[in-house]
Design a protein around this motif. Structure first.
Motif, PDB file in Angstrom:
ATOM      1  N   VAL A   3       0.733  -1.083   0.173  1.00  0.00           N
ATOM      2  CA  VAL A   3      -0.108  -0.103   0.117  1.00  0.00           C
ATOM      3  C   VAL A   3       0.887   1.290  -0.034  1.00  0.00           C
ATOM      4  N   ASP A   4       2.024   1.219   0.694  1.00  0.00           N
ATOM      5  CA  ASP A   4       2.890   2.562   0.803  1.00  0.00           C
ATOM      6  C   ASP A   4       3.401   2.636  -0.685  1.00  0.00           C
ATOM      7  N   ALA A  31       0.563   4.235  -2.784  1.00  0.00           N
ATOM      8  CA  ALA A  31       0.418   5.705  -2.317  1.00  0.00           C
ATOM      9  C   ALA A  31       1.616   6.789  -2.740  1.00  0.00           C
ATOM     10  N   SER A  33      -1.399  10.565   0.244  1.00  0.00           N
ATOM     11  CA  SER A  33      -0.886   9.860   1.534  1.00  0.00           C
ATOM     12  C   SER A  33      -1.651   8.684   1.752  1.00  0.00           C
ATOM     13  N   LYS A  34      -1.198   7.698   2.621  1.00  0.00           N
ATOM     14  CA  LYS A  34      -1.914   6.601   2.951  1.00  0.00           C
ATOM     15  C   LYS A  34      -3.262   6.889   3.322  1.00  0.00           C
ATOM     16  N   TYR A  89      -6.485   5.115   1.983  1.00  0.00           N
ATOM     17  CA  TYR A  89      -7.754   4.712   2.899  1.00  0.00           C
ATOM     18  C   TYR A  89      -9.049   5.143   2.931  1.00  0.00           C
TER      19      TYR A  89
END
Length: 235
Positions: free
Chosen positions: A51-52, A55, A61-62, A66
């Motif tokens: 996920v990082d 992003a 940003s994370k 989300y």
């Protein structure tokens, strides 16, 4: 029926978008994230992609990521649905004129196989196959917006051709699946296994052969070549 992760994520996003300006900005971010996930998933696979990394690639940003997608699985679900709905057009568009049976069947076959002849489409197919056993909802989404949609579009054509007296088909749904199976043979399996692609001549032979077998089974009796020949001889 319980709400799916994908439906829940979409509903939450709509609820969080109060006005047109914010909606436009949110849609742009949503697309950035989806496009970045596509790039990284197809290049590196689902599991190795974090996920990082998504992003960073999307330049969000994370927390923003989300806010659009509950988790990486939800992101993949959205990607599969987006890809299957937006790659290429319908296999057949209804029209009011007389149907040119073989010509239009050939066009349907080429349109169907073009998804797999495209590098991105084939890579997406491999990605889905690699994840489907662990994430059943992904398989369900893929079937609904991919194969089931294709079957329905072919069935619509067959129904129209039968209405014009060109075909005689007791089970339209079964015939639609049979047609797509005939014109693909082992092409998709070979492409998925990264085996050598067929030559243009081999590709044409498979499509033409599939259409020939299909019409031998389902062309209306009075439209088959031997019926016309027999009628001519009797005259």
């Amino acid at each position: 029926m319980p709400t799916s992760k994908l439906q829940a994520a979409a509903s939450q996003r709509v609820a969080d978008e109060p006005d047109t300006v914010e909606t436009t900005r949110a849609d742009r971010k949503h697309r950035q994230i989806l496009d970045s996930a596509r790039t990284l998933f197809l290049a590196h696979g689902f599991d190795p992609t974090s996920v990082d990394a998504i992003a960073r690639h999307a330049r969000v940003s994370k927390a923003t990521l989300y806010s659009h997608f509950q988790d990486k699985e939800t992101l993949l679900l959205a990607l599969v649905e987006d890809e299957c709905r937006n790659v290429g057009g319908p296999l057949w568009k209804p029209h009011d004129g007389p149907i040119e049976l073989e010509k239009e069947l050939r066009a349907i076959a080429r349109s169907f196989l073009s998804f797999f002849m495209d590098g991105r489409g084939l890579a997406m197919h491999r990605l889905i196959m690699s994840c489907a056993s662990r994430y059943p909802e992904i398989a369900d989404v893929f079937m609904k917006v991919g194969p089931d949609r294709c079957d329905a579009e072919v069935a619509a054509f067959l129904r129209a051709a039968q209405a014009q007296g060109l075909l005689h088909i007791p089970d339209i749904a079964l015939a639609a699946m049979q047609f797509l199976s005939l014109i693909q043979g082992r092409l998709i399996l070979k492409w998925s296994l990264s085996m050598q692609s067929p030559s243009p001549a081999e590709y044409r032979m498979l499509v033409d052969g599939g259409i020939k077998v299909f019409l031998a089974a389902y062309r209306a009796a009075d439209r088959k070549p031997h019926a016309c020949t027999t009628r001519t001889r009797r005259q």
